[in-house]
Design a protein around this motif. Structure first.
Motif, PDB file in Angstrom:
ATOM      1  N   GLU A 185      -0.436  17.703  -6.359  1.00 25.38           N
ATOM      2  CA  GLU A 185      -0.909  16.371  -6.005  1.00 25.38           C
ATOM      3  C   GLU A 185      -0.069  15.768  -4.895  1.00 25.38           C
ATOM      4  OE1 GLU A 185      -1.607  13.729  -9.267  1.00 25.38           O
ATOM      5  OE2 GLU A 185      -2.112  15.385 -10.598  1.00 25.38           O
ATOM      6  N   SER A 186      -0.715  14.936  -4.091  1.00 22.77           N
ATOM      7  CA  SER A 186      -0.023  14.279  -2.985  1.00 22.77           C
ATOM      8  C   SER A 186       1.037  13.308  -3.483  1.00 22.77           C
ATOM      9  CB  SER A 186      -1.016  13.502  -2.110  1.00 22.77           C
ATOM     10  OG  SER A 186      -1.819  14.381  -1.379  1.00 22.77           O
ATOM     11  N   LEU A 187       2.024  13.107  -2.633  1.00 21.12           N
ATOM     12  CA  LEU A 187       3.077  12.129  -2.858  1.00 21.12           C
ATOM     13  C   LEU A 187       3.132  11.273  -1.597  1.00 21.12           C
ATOM     14  CD1 LEU A 187       5.546  11.108  -4.498  1.00 21.12           C
ATOM     15  CD2 LEU A 187       6.885  12.869  -3.352  1.00 21.12           C
ATOM     16  N   TRP A 188       3.059   9.963  -1.756  1.00 19.62           N
ATOM     17  CA  TRP A 188       3.114   9.057  -0.610  1.00 19.62           C
ATOM     18  C   TRP A 188       4.503   8.442  -0.514  1.00 19.62           C
ATOM     19  CZ3 TRP A 188      -1.374  10.138  -2.952  1.00 19.62           C
ATOM     20  CH2 TRP A 188      -2.510  10.296  -2.153  1.00 19.62           C
ATOM     21  N   VAL A 189       4.966   8.315   0.716  1.00 21.37           N
ATOM     22  CA  VAL A 189       6.254   7.686   0.985  1.00 21.37           C
ATOM     23  C   VAL A 189       5.959   6.417   1.783  1.00 21.37           C
ATOM     24  CG1 VAL A 189       8.539   7.961   1.989  1.00 21.37           C
ATOM     25  CG2 VAL A 189       7.315   9.984   1.110  1.00 21.37           C
ATOM     26  N   ASP A 190       6.233   5.265   1.167  1.00 23.41           N
ATOM     27  CA  ASP A 190       6.019   3.997   1.860  1.00 23.41           C
ATOM     28  C   ASP A 190       7.313   3.648   2.584  1.00 23.41           C
ATOM     29  OD1 ASP A 190       5.423   1.497   2.801  1.00 23.41           O
ATOM     30  OD2 ASP A 190       4.645   0.733   0.899  1.00 23.41           O
ATOM     31  N   GLY A 191       7.370   4.041   3.838  1.00 24.73           N
ATOM     32  CA  GLY A 191       8.549   3.826   4.657  1.00 24.73           C
ATOM     33  C   GLY A 191       8.605   2.445   5.269  1.00 24.73           C
ATOM     34  N   ARG A 192       7.711   1.574   4.856  1.00 27.04           N
ATOM     35  CA  ARG A 192       7.748   0.181   5.318  1.00 27.04           C
ATOM     36  C   ARG A 192       8.728  -0.619   4.478  1.00 27.04           C
ATOM     37  NH1 ARG A 192       1.439  -0.727   4.618  1.00 27.04           N
ATOM     38  NH2 ARG A 192       2.136   0.063   2.616  1.00 27.04           N
ATOM     39  N   ARG A 193       9.176  -0.030   3.397  1.00 32.50           N
ATOM     40  CA  ARG A 193      10.107  -0.691   2.476  1.00 32.50           C
ATOM     41  C   ARG A 193      11.517  -0.139   2.658  1.00 32.50           C
ATOM     42  NH1 ARG A 193       7.410  -2.561  -2.650  1.00 32.50           N
ATOM     43  NH2 ARG A 193       5.207  -2.534  -2.168  1.00 32.50           N
ATOM     44  N   LYS A 194      12.493  -0.960   2.293  1.00 33.73           N
ATOM     45  CA  LYS A 194      13.895  -0.537   2.313  1.00 33.73           C
ATOM     46  C   LYS A 194      14.416  -0.600   0.895  1.00 33.73           C
ATOM     47  CE  LYS A 194      14.997  -2.236   6.910  1.00 33.73           C
ATOM     48  NZ  LYS A 194      15.872  -3.065   7.703  1.00 33.73           N
ATOM     49  N   PRO A 195      14.760   0.499   0.284  1.00 33.59           N
ATOM     50  CA  PRO A 195      14.571   1.885   0.716  1.00 33.59           C
ATOM     51  C   PRO A 195      13.100   2.280   0.568  1.00 33.59           C
ATOM     52  CG  PRO A 195      15.465   1.866  -1.505  1.00 33.59           C
ATOM     53  CD  PRO A 195      15.397   0.421  -1.052  1.00 33.59           C
ATOM     54  N   GLN A 209       9.689   3.746  -0.705  1.00 32.13           N
ATOM     55  CA  GLN A 209       9.190   3.873  -2.070  1.00 32.13           C
ATOM     56  C   GLN A 209       8.309   5.105  -2.180  1.00 32.13           C
ATOM     57  OE1 GLN A 209       6.730   0.614  -3.380  1.00 32.13           O
ATOM     58  NE2 GLN A 209       7.192   1.010  -5.526  1.00 32.13           N
ATOM     59  N   LEU A 210       8.509   5.874  -3.230  1.00 29.52           N
ATOM     60  CA  LEU A 210       7.700   7.064  -3.492  1.00 29.52           C
ATOM     61  C   LEU A 210       6.594   6.686  -4.477  1.00 29.52           C
ATOM     62  CD1 LEU A 210      10.500   9.736  -3.913  1.00 29.52           C
ATOM     63  CD2 LEU A 210       9.301   9.038  -1.843  1.00 29.52           C
ATOM     64  N   LEU A 211       5.362   7.070  -4.142  1.00 30.37           N
ATOM     65  CA  LEU A 211       4.202   6.675  -4.930  1.00 30.37           C
ATOM     66  C   LEU A 211       3.280   7.861  -5.190  1.00 30.37           C
ATOM     67  CD1 LEU A 211       3.421   3.519  -2.788  1.00 30.37           C
ATOM     68  CD2 LEU A 211       4.484   3.506  -5.038  1.00 30.37           C
ATOM     69  N   SER A 212       2.525   7.781  -6.290  1.00 30.01           N
ATOM     70  CA  SER A 212       1.562   8.835  -6.605  1.00 30.01           C
ATOM     71  C   SER A 212       0.191   8.563  -6.005  1.00 30.01           C
ATOM     72  CB  SER A 212       1.455   9.012  -8.122  1.00 30.01           C
ATOM     73  OG  SER A 212       1.047   7.808  -8.720  1.00 30.01           O
ATOM     74  N   ALA A 213       0.017   7.402  -5.379  1.00 28.94           N
ATOM     75  CA  ALA A 213      -1.233   7.044  -4.701  1.00 28.94           C
ATOM     76  C   ALA A 213      -0.891   6.239  -3.455  1.00 28.94           C
ATOM     77  CB  ALA A 213      -2.129   6.230  -5.621  1.00 28.94           C
ATOM     78  N   ALA A 214      -1.823   6.196  -2.527  1.00 30.36           N
ATOM     79  CA  ALA A 214      -1.586   5.445  -1.289  1.00 30.36           C
ATOM     80  C   ALA A 214      -1.297   3.986  -1.629  1.00 30.36           C
ATOM     81  CB  ALA A 214      -2.799   5.549  -0.376  1.00 30.36           C
ATOM     82  N   PRO A 215      -0.258   3.402  -1.023  1.00 28.95           N
ATOM     83  CA  PRO A 215       0.080   2.010  -1.328  1.00 28.95           C
ATOM     84  C   PRO A 215      -1.004   1.049  -0.852  1.00 28.95           C
ATOM     85  CG  PRO A 215       1.373   2.810   0.518  1.00 28.95           C
ATOM     86  CD  PRO A 215       0.609   3.977  -0.020  1.00 28.95           C
ATOM     87  N   ASP A 216      -1.428   0.175  -1.746  1.00 36.85           N
ATOM     88  CA  ASP A 216      -2.429  -0.851  -1.426  1.00 36.85           C
ATOM     89  C   ASP A 216      -3.683  -0.271  -0.794  1.00 36.85           C
ATOM     90  OD1 ASP A 216      -0.589  -2.782  -2.305  1.00 36.85           O
ATOM     91  OD2 ASP A 216       0.325  -2.873  -0.322  1.00 36.85           O
ATOM     92  N   GLY A 217      -3.986   1.000  -1.069  1.00 38.15           N
ATOM     93  CA  GLY A 217      -5.169   1.626  -0.498  1.00 38.15           C
ATOM     94  C   GLY A 217      -5.031   1.982   0.969  1.00 38.15           C
ATOM     95  N   ASP A 218      -3.831   1.808   1.528  1.00 40.39           N
ATOM     96  CA  ASP A 218      -3.601   2.126   2.938  1.00 40.39           C
ATOM     97  C   ASP A 218      -3.625   3.635   3.159  1.00 40.39           C
ATOM     98  OD1 ASP A 218      -3.252  -0.545   3.455  1.00 40.39           O
ATOM     99  OD2 ASP A 218      -1.065  -0.462   3.502  1.00 40.39           O
ATOM    100  N   ALA A 219      -4.261   4.060   4.207  1.00 37.02           N
ATOM    101  CA  ALA A 219      -4.246   5.471   4.569  1.00 37.02           C
ATOM    102  C   ALA A 219      -2.881   5.808   5.169  1.00 37.02           C
ATOM    103  CB  ALA A 219      -5.342   5.770   5.586  1.00 37.02           C
ATOM    104  N   ALA A 220      -2.464   7.024   4.991  1.00 37.94           N
ATOM    105  CA  ALA A 220      -1.189   7.457   5.561  1.00 37.94           C
ATOM    106  C   ALA A 220      -1.291   7.519   7.080  1.00 37.94           C
ATOM    107  CB  ALA A 220      -0.813   8.825   5.007  1.00 37.94           C
TER     108      ALA A 220
END
Length: 105
Positions: free
Chosen positions: A34-44, A46-57
């Motif tokens: 399964e995919s793993l999303w990295v929300d690099g807009r945050r400090k530090p 954030q690792l997520l199991s789904a796209a943050p807020d429905g945003d595409a990578a």
């Protein structure tokens, strides 16, 4: 940075590698998991199991799970996996220029 079990090797590798924000969302898409999303807009980041807020990578790394794990270990491992074709990168390539991966080894 918790949204997946820490026992998952890809999650653990990503948690070590992404120490600094990079202003975008990155998807790690293993062929065999399964995919793993990295929300690099945050400090530090954030690792997520789904796209943050429905945003595409903005950028996506694809390949075998083991290759993704190894690519996160060192810049040289990433370069080797990418140049050999074991790892594919798609999307906004400027994200790659903003990444500052922590050397895990």
């Amino acid at each position: 940075m918790t949204d997946k079990p820490e026992k998952d090797p890809l999650y653990a590798a990503a948690e070590k590698a992404f120490a600094a924000a990079f202003g975008a969302v990155l998807e790690l898409r293993p062929e065999d998991g399964e995919s793993l999303w990295v929300d690099g807009r945050r400090k530090p980041p954030q690792l997520l199991s789904a796209a943050p807020d429905g945003d595409a990578a903005a950028c996506c790394w694809r390949g075998p799970k083991e290759t993704l794990q190894r690519a996160l270990a060192t810049a040289r491992a990433f370069d080797s996996a990418y140049l050999s074709g074991r790892l594919a990168v798609a999307g906004d390539m400027s994200v790659m220029a903003r990444l500052n991966l922590h050397e895990g080894r």
